[in-house]
Motif scaffolding. Structure first.
Motif, PDB file in Angstrom:
ATOM      1  N   LYS A   1       0.858  -1.176   0.000  1.00 22.52           N
ATOM      2  CA  LYS A   1       0.000   0.000   0.000  1.00 22.52           C
ATOM      3  C   LYS A   1       0.893   1.223   0.000  1.00 22.52           C
ATOM      4  CE  LYS A   1      -3.517  -2.030   3.136  1.00 22.52           C
ATOM      5  NZ  LYS A   1      -4.209  -1.815   4.451  1.00 22.52           N
TER       6      LYS A   1
ATOM      7  N   TYR B   1      -1.418   0.462  -6.856  1.00 20.65           N
ATOM      8  CA  TYR B   1      -1.515   0.023  -5.462  1.00 20.65           C
ATOM      9  C   TYR B   1      -2.603   0.801  -4.717  1.00 20.65           C
ATOM     10  CZ  TYR B   1       3.091  -1.483  -6.974  1.00 20.65           C
ATOM     11  OH  TYR B   1       4.135  -2.028  -7.696  1.00 20.65           O
ATOM     12  N   PRO B   2      -3.222   0.175  -3.702  1.00 14.57           N
ATOM     13  CA  PRO B   2      -4.168   0.916  -2.855  1.00 14.57           C
ATOM     14  C   PRO B   2      -3.469   2.147  -2.269  1.00 14.57           C
ATOM     15  CG  PRO B   2      -4.265  -1.431  -2.385  1.00 14.57           C
ATOM     16  CD  PRO B   2      -3.072  -1.234  -3.281  1.00 14.57           C
TER      17      PRO B   2
END
Length: 257
Positions: free
Chosen positions: A111, A195-196
């Motif tokens: 993340k 990505y988050p």
């Protein structure tokens, strides 16, 4: 610890999955100290003074954002970090954007968190363009050898009056880095980040305006924006309690009441 021949001051505590903090321009990892300590019971927490800041030596030449990104990867390799959650403030956010947009990486990013991140170069207004042309003309004029001999302090006085504090407070080597860094627009890289992503921004940030955060939220495919009220460029310090709660939520940390 030496990384690429540069002595690095760093923080490395805790166990488990890794969270890596990257500080902003002109700062050091100590700006995150309270959060490093708070997260260390739940994660392995790492941070470093980037080259040219804090207690870490300067780079051997004027570095670009890519050079700093490569250095961070080398740092992670020496600490045997194979995957990590990346958290970056301002300039640290620039580095993360570079890393997260690369198609091939030697590490796995889980993340990312961007805090009042730099990286978006806004278009100059007509007034700003005229001012820049005037600045360059005057700089060239007072740099002439004859004028430098006759008025030896003129160029320094002009720079102090017309340059940003980050530039003025930097050493000659770090001024080279600063010019390379701020002249690169990372906006085209944002859609490549898969990505988050949590974006945290102070609503009163004057250095990287909230509009930049909204642009990042719009262009990064899996991104969400949290705005901290009554907070400036160091929003994580201005609203540290709220920031900690948001951080805990994103990192799935449940604390005992």
């Amino acid at each position: 610890m030496d990384v690429k021949g540069i002595g690095v001051h760093y923080f490395n505590q805790g166990q488990g999955d890794t969270v890596l903090f990257l500080h902003g321009w002109g700062s050091e990892f100590g700006s995150f100290k309270q959060f490093l300590d708070n997260i260390a019971p739940y994660y392995r927490v790492c941070a470093l003074d980037l080259p040219g800041f804090g207690e870490t030596g300067e780079p051997p030449e004027g570095w670009s954002v890519d050079d700093y990104a490569d250095f961070v990867l080398a740092f992670m390799e020496q600490l045997d970090i194979e995957k990590a959650i990346l958290i970056g403030h301002s300039f640290g956010g620039r580095i993360i954007i570079k890393l997260a947009s690369r198609k091939v990486l030697p590490i796995k990013i889980e993340k990312i968190i961007l805090i009042d991140s730099a990286g978006i170069r806004r278009k100059r207004t007509a007034k700003q363009k005229i001012k820049q042309c005037f600045y360059k003309a005057v700089k060239q004029l007072i740099s002439l050898e004859y004028l430098r001999r006759k008025f030896p302090e003129a160029l320094d006085q002009w720079r102090r009056k017309n340059s940003s504090p980050d530039y003025l407070n930097a050493s000659p080597r770090m001024r080279e880095c600063f010019v390379k860094v701020i002249n690169e627009d990372l906006t085209p890289l944002l859609p490549q980040i898969s990505y988050p992503t949590l974006i945290i921004w102070g609503d009163a940030d004057l250095e990287t305006p909230l509009e930049d955060g909204k642009t990042m939220e719009r262009l990064i495919p899996d991104a969400g924006l949290v705005t901290l009220k009554n907070a400036g460029h160091y929003s994580f310090l201005d609203q540290s309690f709220t920031f900690s709660r948001v951080l805990d939520s994103f990192l799935n940390i449940t604390r005992a009441s």
